[in-house]
Motif scaffolding. Structure first.
Motif, short mmCIF file in Angstrom:
data_model
loop_
_atom_site.label_atom_id
_atom_site.label_comp_id
_atom_site.label_asym_id
_atom_site.label_seq_id
_atom_site.Cartn_x
_atom_site.Cartn_y
_atom_site.Cartn_z
N PHE A 102 -0.97 -14.22 0.28
CA PHE A 102 -0.31 -13.19 -0.36
C PHE A 102 0.81 -13.86 -1.57
CE2 PHE A 102 -0.02 -10.07 3.22
CZ PHE A 102 -1.39 -9.99 3.35
N THR A 103 0.78 -13.08 -2.72
CA THR A 103 1.81 -13.54 -3.79
C THR A 103 2.44 -12.36 -4.13
OG1 THR A 103 -0.04 -15.12 -4.46
CG2 THR A 103 1.84 -14.60 -6.19
N ILE A 104 3.69 -12.46 -4.06
CA ILE A 104 4.89 -11.62 -4.52
C ILE A 104 5.56 -11.93 -5.78
CG2 ILE A 104 6.99 -12.96 -3.59
CD1 ILE A 104 8.18 -10.23 -2.69
N SER A 105 5.44 -10.99 -6.62
CA SER A 105 5.79 -11.41 -8.10
C SER A 105 6.71 -10.05 -8.70
CB SER A 105 4.71 -11.57 -9.05
OG SER A 105 3.86 -10.36 -8.99
N ARG A 106 7.45 -10.14 -9.77
CA ARG A 106 8.45 -9.21 -10.09
C ARG A 106 7.95 -9.07 -11.46
NH1 ARG A 106 10.90 -13.29 -11.43
NH2 ARG A 106 13.07 -13.69 -12.50
N ASP A 107 8.17 -7.77 -12.19
CA ASP A 107 8.15 -7.54 -13.59
C ASP A 107 9.36 -6.87 -14.07
OD1 ASP A 107 7.85 -6.28 -16.21
OD2 ASP A 107 5.73 -5.96 -15.68
N ASN A 108 10.44 -7.67 -14.60
CA ASN A 108 11.76 -7.13 -14.91
C ASN A 108 11.79 -6.09 -15.74
OD1 ASN A 108 12.47 -9.39 -13.51
ND2 ASN A 108 13.15 -10.53 -15.10
N THR A 109 10.62 -5.95 -16.81
CA THR A 109 10.78 -4.67 -17.71
C THR A 109 10.35 -3.63 -17.02
OG1 THR A 109 8.51 -5.28 -18.04
CG2 THR A 109 9.94 -6.53 -19.53
N LYS A 110 9.67 -3.56 -15.83
CA LYS A 110 9.35 -2.23 -15.44
C LYS A 110 10.01 -2.10 -14.00
CE LYS A 110 4.69 -2.55 -16.83
NZ LYS A 110 3.13 -2.56 -16.43
N ASN A 111 10.95 -3.19 -13.81
CA ASN A 111 11.64 -3.01 -12.51
C ASN A 111 10.78 -2.78 -11.14
OD1 ASN A 111 14.42 -3.16 -12.37
ND2 ASN A 111 15.13 -1.25 -11.77
N THR A 112 9.84 -3.57 -11.26
CA THR A 112 8.65 -3.44 -10.16
C THR A 112 8.61 -4.62 -9.49
OG1 THR A 112 7.68 -1.57 -11.37
CG2 THR A 112 6.27 -2.68 -9.76
N VAL A 113 8.18 -4.79 -8.19
CA VAL A 113 7.79 -5.80 -7.61
C VAL A 113 6.41 -5.57 -7.04
CG1 VAL A 113 8.18 -7.20 -5.53
CG2 VAL A 113 10.16 -6.49 -6.81
N TYR A 114 5.54 -6.76 -6.90
CA TYR A 114 4.22 -6.75 -6.58
C TYR A 114 3.92 -7.39 -5.49
CZ TYR A 114 3.80 -4.68 -11.43
OH TYR A 114 3.98 -3.96 -12.35
N LEU A 115 2.90 -7.17 -4.51
CA LEU A 115 2.48 -7.83 -3.57
C LEU A 115 0.83 -8.06 -3.59
CD1 LEU A 115 3.43 -9.64 -1.05
CD2 LEU A 115 2.69 -7.75 0.32
N GLN A 116 0.49 -8.98 -4.03
CA GLN A 116 -1.01 -9.45 -4.27
C GLN A 116 -1.66 -9.98 -3.06
OE1 GLN A 116 -3.18 -8.52 -6.81
NE2 GLN A 116 -4.79 -9.22 -5.26
N MET A 117 -2.39 -9.29 -2.59
CA MET A 117 -2.77 -9.82 -1.04
C MET A 117 -4.51 -9.90 -1.03
SD MET A 117 -0.87 -6.72 1.46
CE MET A 117 -2.07 -5.47 0.96
N ASN A 118 -4.72 -11.26 -0.87
CA ASN A 118 -5.89 -11.60 -1.03
C ASN A 118 -6.44 -12.10 0.62
OD1 ASN A 118 -5.95 -11.29 -3.80
ND2 ASN A 118 -5.38 -13.52 -4.12
N SER A 119 -7.78 -12.27 0.73
CA SER A 119 -8.45 -12.89 1.82
C SER A 119 -7.83 -11.99 3.08
CB SER A 119 -8.00 -14.23 2.10
OG SER A 119 -8.72 -15.06 1.14
N LEU A 120 -7.76 -10.67 2.90
CA LEU A 120 -7.27 -9.76 3.94
C LEU A 120 -7.94 -9.89 5.37
CD1 LEU A 120 -6.36 -6.90 1.45
CD2 LEU A 120 -4.70 -7.98 3.09
N LYS A 121 -7.13 -9.66 6.24
CA LYS A 121 -7.70 -9.74 7.78
C LYS A 121 -7.33 -8.66 8.51
CE LYS A 121 -6.28 -14.68 7.80
NZ LYS A 121 -5.86 -15.86 8.70
N PRO A 122 -8.26 -8.22 9.66
CA PRO A 122 -7.69 -7.06 10.30
C PRO A 122 -6.35 -6.86 11.04
CG PRO A 122 -9.91 -7.90 10.91
CD PRO A 122 -9.25 -8.97 9.95
N GLU A 123 -5.72 -8.20 11.14
CA GLU A 123 -4.24 -8.37 11.51
C GLU A 123 -3.43 -8.07 10.64
OE1 GLU A 123 -6.81 -10.67 11.89
OE2 GLU A 123 -5.91 -12.60 11.77
#
Length: 121
Positions: free
Chosen positions: A68-89
């Protein structure tokens, strides 16, 4: 008060990816950290990741580190969570919040409505 709106959840197969978004409105969040937590049925809410809005420093739970990678976009006042290799858990309702540099859900008072992530095996 800050309003938080999450989006981007859904159903994905194991090994797939999703990107969650959390849009903040109202008072500025630049003095806070932004965090993602998750809660699976019958389990307590647990920390996933956080980012310092000013410095951009990040911190992850061991269970998602490297996937997982968390990031932010200051111009949009938005935070993201990129989730890769997802597991059932990883299946849970994911919540966005803002507040101190903490991993304890009890340290946070404001939460978004949550977005459901379901990972099928």
């Amino acid at each position: 008060q800050v309003q938080l709106v999450e989006s981007g959840g859904g159903l994905v197969q194991a090994g797939g990816s999703l990107r969650l978004s959390c849009a903040a409105s109202g008072r500025t969040v630049s003095s806070y950290a932004m965090g993602w937590f998750r809660q699976a049925p019958g389990k307590e809410r647990e920390f996933v990741a956080r980012i310092s809005w000013r410095s951009g420093n990040t911190y992850y739970a061991d269970s998602v580190k490297g996937r997982f990678t968390i990031s932010r976009d200051n111009t949009k006042n938005t935070v993201y969570l990129q989730m890769n290799s997802l597991k059932p858990e990883d299946t849970a309702v994911y919540y966005c919040t803002y507040g101190p540099l903490s991993s304890r859900p009890t340290d946070f008072g404001s939460w978004g409505q949550g977005t459901q992530v379901t990972v099928s095996s």
